[in-house]
Write an enzyme that holds these catalytic residues in place. Structure first.
Site, PDB file in Angstrom:
ATOM      1  N   CYS A   1      -0.996   8.117  -1.591  1.00 23.60           N
ATOM      2  CA  CYS A   1      -0.643   6.639  -2.208  1.00 23.60           C
ATOM      3  C   CYS A   1       0.100   6.193  -1.085  1.00 23.60           C
ATOM      4  O   CYS A   1       0.374   4.888  -1.201  1.00 23.60           O
ATOM      5  CB  CYS A   1      -0.101   6.704  -3.478  1.00 23.60           C
TER       6      CYS A   1
ATOM      7  N   ASP B   1       3.349   6.540  -0.981  1.00 21.22           N
ATOM      8  CA  ASP B   1       4.842   6.731  -1.496  1.00 21.22           C
ATOM      9  C   ASP B   1       5.671   7.728  -0.714  1.00 21.22           C
ATOM     10  O   ASP B   1       4.981   8.647  -0.065  1.00 21.22           O
ATOM     11  CB  ASP B   1       4.807   6.867  -2.813  1.00 21.22           C
TER      12      ASP B   1
ATOM     13  N   CYS C   1       2.854  12.876  -8.016  1.00 19.19           N
ATOM     14  CA  CYS C   1       4.191  12.231  -8.078  1.00 19.19           C
ATOM     15  C   CYS C   1       5.177  13.194  -8.128  1.00 19.19           C
ATOM     16  O   CYS C   1       6.317  13.218  -7.525  1.00 19.19           O
ATOM     17  CB  CYS C   1       4.397  11.297  -8.968  1.00 19.19           C
TER      18      CYS C   1
HETATM   19 FE1  FES Z   1       2.165   7.936  -5.416  1.00 22.13          FE
HETATM   20 FE2  FES Z   1       3.436   8.353  -7.830  1.00 22.13          FE
HETATM   21  S1  FES Z   1       1.498   6.990  -7.145  1.00 22.13           S
HETATM   22  S2  FES Z   1       4.020   9.155  -5.793  1.00 22.13           S
END
Ligand code: FES
Length: 157
Positions: free
Chosen positions: A36, A38, A109
Protein backbone atom coordinates in the site's frame (compact mmCIF):
# COMPACT_ATOMS: atom_id res chain seq x y z
CA UNK A 1 -14.01 -5.33 9.78
CA UNK A 2 -16.16 -6.34 12.75
CA UNK A 3 -17.61 -3.68 15.06
CA UNK A 4 -15.43 -4.65 18.03
CA UNK A 5 -12.21 -4.35 16.03
CA UNK A 6 -13.38 -1.10 14.48
CA UNK A 7 -14.13 0.44 17.87
CA UNK A 8 -10.75 -0.70 19.28
CA UNK A 9 -8.97 0.83 16.30
CA UNK A 10 -11.00 4.03 16.64
CA UNK A 11 -10.09 4.21 20.32
CA UNK A 12 -6.38 3.70 19.58
CA UNK A 13 -6.50 6.39 16.89
CA UNK A 14 -8.19 8.89 19.20
CA UNK A 15 -5.52 8.39 21.81
CA UNK A 16 -2.47 6.74 20.26
CA UNK A 17 0.17 5.74 22.79
CA UNK A 18 3.88 6.29 22.36
CA UNK A 19 3.51 8.46 19.27
CA UNK A 20 6.48 10.58 18.22
CA UNK A 21 10.19 10.64 17.61
CA UNK A 22 12.43 9.57 20.49
CA UNK A 23 15.50 11.79 20.64
CA UNK A 24 17.55 9.51 22.90
CA UNK A 25 16.67 6.20 21.21
CA UNK A 26 19.22 3.37 21.07
CA UNK A 27 17.78 1.96 17.84
CA UNK A 28 15.45 2.95 15.07
CA UNK A 29 13.78 0.97 12.32
CA UNK A 30 11.75 2.03 9.30
CA UNK A 31 9.74 -0.07 6.95
CA UNK A 32 7.48 0.60 3.98
CA UNK A 33 4.72 -1.67 2.74
CA UNK A 34 4.95 -2.79 -0.86
CA UNK A 35 1.22 -3.52 -0.70
CA UNK A 36 0.00 0.00 0.00
CA UNK A 37 2.98 2.38 0.20
CA UNK A 38 2.44 3.12 3.90
CA UNK A 39 5.50 3.65 6.10
CA UNK A 40 6.19 3.26 9.77
CA UNK A 41 9.20 4.10 11.92
CA UNK A 42 9.86 2.78 15.41
CA UNK A 43 12.33 3.97 18.04
CA UNK A 44 13.56 1.76 20.87
CA UNK A 45 15.27 2.64 24.13
CA UNK A 46 16.81 -0.06 26.31
CA UNK A 47 17.51 -0.17 30.02
CA UNK A 48 19.29 -2.55 32.35
CA UNK A 49 16.98 -4.65 34.51
CA UNK A 50 18.14 -7.53 36.70
CA UNK A 51 21.32 -7.88 34.65
CA UNK A 52 19.46 -7.94 31.32
CA UNK A 53 19.00 -5.30 28.62
CA UNK A 54 15.26 -4.83 28.22
CA UNK A 55 13.12 -2.40 26.25
CA UNK A 56 12.37 0.63 28.39
CA UNK A 57 10.35 2.55 25.80
CA UNK A 58 9.24 2.20 22.19
CA UNK A 59 7.69 4.99 20.13
CA UNK A 60 6.55 5.32 16.53
CA UNK A 61 5.62 7.65 13.71
CA UNK A 62 3.43 6.56 10.86
CA UNK A 63 2.61 7.64 7.35
CA UNK A 64 0.01 5.00 7.08
CA UNK A 65 -3.43 3.67 7.70
CA UNK A 66 -5.40 3.68 10.93
CA UNK A 67 -4.91 -0.03 11.53
CA UNK A 68 -1.13 0.30 11.39
CA UNK A 69 -1.31 3.20 13.86
CA UNK A 70 -3.55 1.22 16.20
CA UNK A 71 -1.26 -1.82 16.03
CA UNK A 72 1.83 0.33 16.64
CA UNK A 73 0.08 1.93 19.61
CA UNK A 74 -0.68 -1.40 21.30
CA UNK A 75 2.62 -3.00 20.23
CA UNK A 76 4.78 -0.25 21.72
CA UNK A 77 3.03 -0.82 25.05
CA UNK A 78 3.53 -4.56 24.81
CA UNK A 79 7.27 -4.28 24.11
CA UNK A 80 8.16 -2.73 27.46
CA UNK A 81 10.28 -5.09 29.53
CA UNK A 82 11.11 -7.47 26.65
CA UNK A 83 14.67 -8.28 25.64
CA UNK A 84 15.70 -7.66 22.03
CA UNK A 85 15.60 -11.43 21.40
CA UNK A 86 12.08 -11.76 22.85
CA UNK A 87 10.86 -8.75 20.84
CA UNK A 88 12.43 -10.04 17.60
CA UNK A 89 10.45 -13.27 17.90
CA UNK A 90 7.09 -11.48 18.08
CA UNK A 91 4.90 -11.76 15.02
CA UNK A 92 2.51 -9.10 13.72
CA UNK A 93 -0.29 -11.29 15.03
CA UNK A 94 1.16 -11.26 18.55
CA UNK A 95 1.87 -7.53 18.42
CA UNK A 96 -1.73 -6.78 17.44
CA UNK A 97 -3.37 -9.47 19.63
CA UNK A 98 -5.09 -7.05 22.00
CA UNK A 99 -7.05 -5.59 19.08
CA UNK A 100 -8.40 -9.03 18.15
CA UNK A 101 -7.97 -10.86 14.85
CA UNK A 102 -7.41 -8.59 11.86
CA UNK A 103 -9.23 -9.22 8.58
CA UNK A 104 -7.00 -10.68 5.84
CA UNK A 105 -6.80 -7.34 4.02
CA UNK A 106 -5.35 -5.70 7.17
CA UNK A 107 -2.82 -8.36 8.17
CA UNK A 108 -0.04 -6.53 6.34
CA UNK A 109 -0.71 -3.49 8.60
CA UNK A 110 0.46 -5.50 11.61
CA UNK A 111 3.35 -6.85 9.55
CA UNK A 112 4.40 -3.26 8.91
CA UNK A 113 4.81 -2.79 12.66
CA UNK A 114 6.63 -6.12 12.97
CA UNK A 115 8.93 -5.05 10.11
CA UNK A 116 9.82 -1.72 11.71
CA UNK A 117 10.57 -3.48 14.99
CA UNK A 118 12.79 -6.06 13.31
CA UNK A 119 14.52 -3.37 11.29
CA UNK A 120 15.31 -1.49 14.50
CA UNK A 121 16.58 -4.59 16.28
CA UNK A 122 18.42 -6.24 13.41
CA UNK A 123 19.18 -3.54 10.85
CA UNK A 124 20.19 -4.88 7.47
CA UNK A 125 21.23 -8.29 8.66
CA UNK A 126 23.28 -6.84 11.50
CA UNK A 127 23.34 -8.44 14.93
CA UNK A 128 23.39 -5.12 16.75
CA UNK A 129 20.50 -2.66 16.90
CA UNK A 130 20.21 -0.30 13.93
CA UNK A 131 21.83 2.86 15.30
CA UNK A 132 19.64 5.89 15.02
CA UNK A 133 22.44 8.14 13.79
CA UNK A 134 22.67 6.05 10.60
CA UNK A 135 19.02 6.49 9.72
CA UNK A 136 17.64 9.16 7.40
CA UNK A 137 14.58 10.99 8.68
CA UNK A 138 11.20 9.54 7.84
CA UNK A 139 10.46 12.63 5.74
CA UNK A 140 13.70 12.15 3.78
CA UNK A 141 12.73 8.56 3.19
CA UNK A 142 9.29 9.37 1.78
CA UNK A 143 10.43 12.47 -0.12
CA UNK A 144 10.57 10.62 -3.42
CA UNK A 145 7.19 9.00 -3.04
CA UNK A 146 4.18 10.34 -4.93
CA UNK A 147 1.71 8.19 -3.04
CA UNK A 148 -1.07 9.74 -0.99
CA UNK A 149 -0.25 9.40 2.70
CA UNK A 150 -1.98 10.13 5.95
CA UNK A 151 0.35 12.09 8.20
CA UNK A 152 0.03 11.62 11.95
CA UNK A 153 1.57 14.52 13.82
CA UNK A 154 3.37 14.19 17.12
CA UNK A 155 1.47 15.07 20.24
CA UNK A 156 2.80 16.45 23.45
CA UNK A 157 3.42 13.56 25.87
FE1 FES B 1 -1.19 -0.51 4.36
FE2 FES B 1 -2.60 -0.56 6.57
S1 FES B 1 -3.35 -0.43 4.54
S2 FES B 1 -0.45 -0.50 6.39
Amino acid sequence: MNDDLESKIEEAIKNPRNLGEMKDADAVGTVGSVDCGDMLRMWIKFKEENGRQVIDRATFQSFGCQTAIAVASVATQLLKGKTADEAKKMSGEELSASLGPLPPVKIHCAQLVEGALRNALEGEGASVPNRKENAPTLLEQIAGSRKKMKIVLDREP
